[in-house]
Enzyme design. Structure first.
Site, short mmCIF file in Angstrom:
data_model
loop_
_atom_site.label_atom_id
_atom_site.label_comp_id
_atom_site.label_asym_id
_atom_site.label_seq_id
_atom_site.Cartn_x
_atom_site.Cartn_y
_atom_site.Cartn_z
CG HIS A 58 -21.14 3.54 -6.12
ND1 HIS A 58 -20.62 4.76 -6.48
CD2 HIS A 58 -22.32 3.77 -5.78
CE1 HIS A 58 -21.42 5.65 -6.01
NE2 HIS A 58 -22.67 4.99 -5.55
CE1 TYR A 187 -11.20 9.81 -6.60
CE2 TYR A 187 -12.64 8.21 -7.83
CZ TYR A 187 -11.85 8.58 -6.72
OH TYR A 187 -12.03 7.97 -5.32
N PRO A 279 -6.21 11.95 -0.20
CG PRO A 279 -7.82 13.74 -0.35
CD PRO A 279 -6.33 13.36 -0.09
CE LYS A 283 -7.87 2.12 -1.96
NZ LYS A 283 -9.02 1.08 -1.94
CE1 TYR A 371 -11.59 4.79 -5.92
CE2 TYR A 371 -13.57 3.24 -6.33
CZ TYR A 371 -12.88 4.34 -5.87
OH TYR A 371 -13.82 5.57 -5.45
C1 PHB Z 1 -15.92 11.19 -0.54
O1 PHB Z 1 -17.16 11.14 -1.00
O2 PHB Z 1 -15.59 12.32 0.09
C2 PHB Z 1 -14.72 10.92 -1.20
C3 PHB Z 1 -14.90 10.00 -2.53
C4 PHB Z 1 -13.68 9.66 -3.25
C5 PHB Z 1 -12.59 10.02 -2.76
C6 PHB Z 1 -12.33 10.93 -1.65
C7 PHB Z 1 -13.45 11.29 -0.90
O3 PHB Z 1 -11.59 9.46 -3.28
#
Ligand code: PHB
Length: 376
Positions: A58, A187, A279, A283, A371
């Site tokens: 990505h 997000y 989450p 990280k 990130y």
């Molecule tokens: C996930 O794909 O489970 C996932 C992706 C991004 C995050 C947390 C979990 O910040």
């Protein structure tokens, strides 16, 4: 498992003790976004082949806010760095395969694990399995046994400071065999709460919504989840969403925790045994891998007769990166969630934070730098 595999490549023996069964470990749905440093570590450990074939690279991520989807060009903002989407469960699978092929010892279903003499030159671990008690004499013990494990509890309180933070919400996560709504991780910040669009592969989506911390999975039918999830996405995205039955649904609390320090005698904590991050920012797994980077380097140095300096520095080195990464995870959490007890003033500041980040190259570059993962 990763530490054990890396040590093996340097002719250092280890035994892995696992409290659960292998089928339980391989059935758990965990995180999925890997920093470049994590991908490099897995390659160095000789477990990168399937990751290369199946991992989804990505170059950017989406931030949805006020019914608009913004893109952060992570690749462009970090001189070409990327993240890779590949489930933690798949990594565990690959590590089991590598350890099995090399004749590595992984003892599963180990109950009543206890550590002894960790501040002496002859530490040992005991455990019971199928009713029998066993003892393993060790040179070092790596406490990679998670937040609830015995390792941290084996360190006396006087040499350990624990920092805790909890949030009044958690994430309700759903896994469904549907095509991901976007090929990027998105997000979404919404007045009704945060939402996240992620994936495992082209026919497996992973979605989350923020829920109150006392909420229960049973309160959420699939229909209720999809309706609330759609509500929190920009309309253009919600219109594209393909829904389907959930194949996994669970609630994870959001909290942060750091143990300072990570070393006592011959015991070294790594991963969730030493720290938990919320989450947001993805990280948790990556931080466990960077701990193993530092710890494996120090152990390899020790066995190469370069002495104990590296081991003595492990905790401070790892904690420096841990605290910076906790900072980022808290920043993302604060930026994107609805905080029920925030005043109107605080809510406007949160909107200004988002507006600032999405119009400032410098702010976006700072976000992208963390990130993709801070350097080791
Ligand atoms: C996930 O794909 O489970 C996932 C992706 C991004 C995050 C947390 C979990 O910040």
């Amino acid at each position: 498992m990763l530490l054990s595999q890396i040590l093996h490549l340097h002719d250092i023996d280890s035994i892995v003790l696992e409290r659960k069964s292998r089928s339980y470990v391989l059935g758990r749905i965990r995180a999925g976004v890997l920093e470049q440093g994590t991908v490099d570590m897995l390659h160095r450990a000789g477990v990168g082949d399937r990751l290369s074939r199946e991992g989804m690279v990505h170059q950017g991520i989406g931030i949805a806010f006020d019914n608009v989807l913004h893109n952060i060009d992570v690749h462009g903002l970090t001189n070409g760095k990327v993240v890779t989407v590949y489930g933690q469960t798949e990594i565990t699978h690959d590590l089991y395969a590598a350890r099995d092929a090399a004749g590595g010892v992984i003892i599963d279903s180990a109950d009543d694990v206890a550590l002894h003499g960790v501040d002496s030159d002859a530490p040992y671990a005991t455990y019971t399995r199928e009713g029998k008690t066993h003892r393993i004499d060790c040179t070092f013990i790596a406490g990679c046994d998670g937040f609830h494990g015995v390792s941290r509890k084996s360190i006396p309180q006087r040499v350990l400071t624990e920092y805790h933070l909890s949030y009044p919400f958690g994430w309700l996560g759903v896994l469904s065999e549907t095509p991901p709504v976007s090929d990027e991780v998105i997000y979404a910040s919404h007045p009704r709460g945060f939402a996240l669009c992620s994936m495992r592969h082209s026919m497996l989506s992973r979605y989350y919504i923020q829920v109150p911390s006392d909420d229960l999975v049973d309160n959420w039918s699939d229909e209720a989840f999809w309706a609330e999830f759609k509500h929190r996405l920009p309309q253009s995205l919600a219109a594209k969403l393909v829904t389907g039955p959930s194949i996994e649904k669970s609630i994870a609390p959001l909290r942060a925790f750091v143990a300072d320090n990570l070393n006592y005698g011959r015991l070294f904590l790594a991963g969730d045994a030493g720290h938990i991050v919320p989450p947001t920012g993805a990280k948790g797994l990556n931080l466990a891998v960077s701990d193993i980077h530092y710890l494996s380097a120090a152990l390899i140095e020790y066995y190469g007769s370069a002495g104990e300096d590296g081991l003595k520095q492990y905790s401070a080195k790892a904690l420096d990166r841990i605290w910076k990464t906790v900072r980022f995870s808290l920043f993302c959490t604060r930026l994107l969630h609805d905080f029920p007890d925030h005043s109107a003033f605080e809510k406007r500041i949160q909107q200004a934070d988002l507006n600032y980040m999405l119009c400032s190259q410098a702010a976006m570059a700072s976000f992208a730098e963390s990130y993709v993962g801070l350097p080791y």
